[in-house]
Design a protein around this motif. Sequence first.
Motif, PDB file in Angstrom:
ATOM      1  N   CYS A   1       0.832  -1.215   0.000  1.00 15.99           N
ATOM      2  CA  CYS A   1       0.000   0.000   0.000  1.00 15.99           C
ATOM      3  C   CYS A   1       0.862   1.259   0.000  1.00 15.99           C
ATOM      4  O   CYS A   1       1.667   1.481   0.902  1.00 15.99           O
ATOM      5  CB  CYS A   1      -0.924  -0.014   1.215  1.00 15.99           C
ATOM      6  SG  CYS A   1      -1.833   1.525   1.414  1.00 15.99           S
ATOM      7  N   LEU A   2       0.637   2.093  -1.024  1.00 18.88           N
ATOM      8  CA  LEU A   2       1.395   3.341  -1.175  1.00 18.88           C
ATOM      9  C   LEU A   2       1.282   4.230   0.059  1.00 18.88           C
ATOM     10  O   LEU A   2       2.285   4.773   0.548  1.00 18.88           O
ATOM     11  CB  LEU A   2       0.858   4.075  -2.414  1.00 18.88           C
ATOM     12  CG  LEU A   2       1.374   5.471  -2.696  1.00 18.88           C
ATOM     13  CD1 LEU A   2       2.863   5.436  -2.995  1.00 18.88           C
ATOM     14  CD2 LEU A   2       0.603   6.099  -3.860  1.00 18.88           C
ATOM     15  N   PHE A   3       0.060   4.402   0.579  1.00 17.25           N
ATOM     16  CA  PHE A   3      -0.100   5.348   1.687  1.00 17.25           C
ATOM     17  C   PHE A   3       0.402   4.771   3.015  1.00 17.25           C
ATOM     18  O   PHE A   3       0.824   5.535   3.885  1.00 17.25           O
ATOM     19  CB  PHE A   3      -1.545   5.827   1.778  1.00 17.25           C
ATOM     20  CG  PHE A   3      -1.914   6.834   0.691  1.00 17.25           C
ATOM     21  CD1 PHE A   3      -0.993   7.252  -0.257  1.00 17.25           C
ATOM     22  CD2 PHE A   3      -3.200   7.383   0.638  1.00 17.25           C
ATOM     23  CE1 PHE A   3      -1.326   8.175  -1.245  1.00 17.25           C
ATOM     24  CE2 PHE A   3      -3.542   8.312  -0.344  1.00 17.25           C
ATOM     25  CZ  PHE A   3      -2.603   8.702  -1.290  1.00 17.25           C
ATOM     26  N   CYS A   4       0.403   3.446   3.184  1.00 13.90           N
ATOM     27  CA  CYS A   4       1.091   2.856   4.348  1.00 13.90           C
ATOM     28  C   CYS A   4       2.568   3.220   4.289  1.00 13.90           C
ATOM     29  O   CYS A   4       3.173   3.567   5.310  1.00 13.90           O
ATOM     30  CB  CYS A   4       0.938   1.339   4.367  1.00 13.90           C
ATOM     31  SG  CYS A   4      -0.641   0.761   5.023  1.00 13.90           S
ATOM     32  N   LYS A   5       3.145   3.169   3.086  1.00 12.96           N
ATOM     33  CA  LYS A   5       4.574   3.468   2.940  1.00 12.96           C
ATOM     34  C   LYS A   5       4.849   4.954   3.163  1.00 12.96           C
ATOM     35  O   LYS A   5       5.901   5.317   3.703  1.00 12.96           O
ATOM     36  CB  LYS A   5       5.072   3.016   1.566  1.00 12.96           C
ATOM     37  CG  LYS A   5       5.108   1.488   1.464  1.00 12.96           C
ATOM     38  CD  LYS A   5       5.538   1.021   0.093  1.00 12.96           C
ATOM     39  CE  LYS A   5       5.559  -0.507   0.073  1.00 12.96           C
ATOM     40  NZ  LYS A   5       5.664  -1.054  -1.282  1.00 12.96           N
ATOM     41  N   ILE A   6       3.928   5.809   2.775  1.00 11.60           N
ATOM     42  CA  ILE A   6       4.087   7.241   3.076  1.00 11.60           C
ATOM     43  C   ILE A   6       3.957   7.461   4.583  1.00 11.60           C
ATOM     44  O   ILE A   6       4.715   8.228   5.177  1.00 11.60           O
ATOM     45  CB  ILE A   6       3.071   8.072   2.266  1.00 11.60           C
ATOM     46  CG1 ILE A   6       3.533   8.130   0.790  1.00 11.60           C
ATOM     47  CG2 ILE A   6       2.911   9.474   2.846  1.00 11.60           C
ATOM     48  CD1 ILE A   6       2.610   8.901  -0.143  1.00 11.60           C
ATOM     49  N   ALA A   7       3.025   6.752   5.223  1.00 12.29           N
ATOM     50  CA  ALA A   7       2.819   6.921   6.670  1.00 12.29           C
ATOM     51  C   ALA A   7       4.071   6.543   7.460  1.00 12.29           C
ATOM     52  O   ALA A   7       4.407   7.179   8.461  1.00 12.29           O
ATOM     53  CB  ALA A   7       1.625   6.090   7.134  1.00 12.29           C
ATOM     54  N   THR A   8       4.784   5.506   6.999  1.00 12.94           N
ATOM     55  CA  THR A   8       5.987   5.077   7.723  1.00 12.94           C
ATOM     56  C   THR A   8       7.228   5.832   7.278  1.00 12.94           C
ATOM     57  O   THR A   8       8.291   5.693   7.886  1.00 12.94           O
ATOM     58  CB  THR A   8       6.260   3.569   7.504  1.00 12.94           C
ATOM     59  OG1 THR A   8       6.464   3.350   6.106  1.00 12.94           O
ATOM     60  CG2 THR A   8       5.116   2.713   8.021  1.00 12.94           C
ATOM     61  N   GLY A   9       7.130   6.610   6.197  1.00 12.96           N
ATOM     62  CA  GLY A   9       8.285   7.348   5.701  1.00 12.96           C
ATOM     63  C   GLY A   9       9.102   6.575   4.679  1.00 12.96           C
ATOM     64  O   GLY A   9      10.099   7.089   4.163  1.00 12.96           O
ATOM     65  N   GLU A  10       8.677   5.347   4.365  1.00 17.50           N
ATOM     66  CA  GLU A  10       9.405   4.542   3.373  1.00 17.50           C
ATOM     67  C   GLU A  10       9.372   5.217   1.995  1.00 17.50           C
ATOM     68  O   GLU A  10      10.339   5.164   1.243  1.00 17.50           O
ATOM     69  CB  GLU A  10       8.765   3.151   3.313  1.00 17.50           C
ATOM     70  CG  GLU A  10       9.520   2.157   2.468  1.00 17.50           C
ATOM     71  CD  GLU A  10       8.817   0.794   2.447  1.00 17.50           C
ATOM     72  OE1 GLU A  10       8.061   0.472   3.391  1.00 17.50           O
ATOM     73  OE2 GLU A  10       9.019   0.063   1.468  1.00 17.50           O
TER      74      GLU A  10
END
Length: 113
Positions: free
Chosen positions: A5-14
């Motif tokens: 998930c793109l936004f999970c990765k944005i949420a974690t900073g990845e």
Amino acid sequence: MSSDCLFCKIATGEIPADVVARTDRVVAFRDLNPQAPTHVLVIPVEHFVTVGEAGRDGGDVLAEMATVADEIGNSVDGEGWRWVFNTGKRAGQAVFHVHGHVLAGRDLTWPPG
Ligand code: 5GP
Ligand code: ZN
């Protein structure tokens, strides 16, 4: 976290994003393809697909998202702002991690398209 998930990765900073606000449970960042002078996406860190799912299963995370959205919307020009949740393909949802679009800084027509 949903691994693809793109936004999970944005949420974690990845994946990098222009983050304008963050709490333990909520992240707000500028949309890559802005539709208004201010166009910020407000998301929960936890993965929910829709606003309904976040409301049912997310405790008070939706209230926390609303508080963050309100602070951002009110900070623009004092002229008003809109919070939009596209839900499902027909409504234009393209990223299936719930996000509220904060739109501000211009006159917004009604009804939306
Ligand atoms: P939806 O159509 O699902 O309601 O909204 C998805 C939004 O995410 C779109 O407005 C799109 O421009 C934005 N978006 C898609 N990919 C990215 C990205 O990688 N970074 C950021 N900041 N926004 C994105
Ligand atoms: Zn996600």
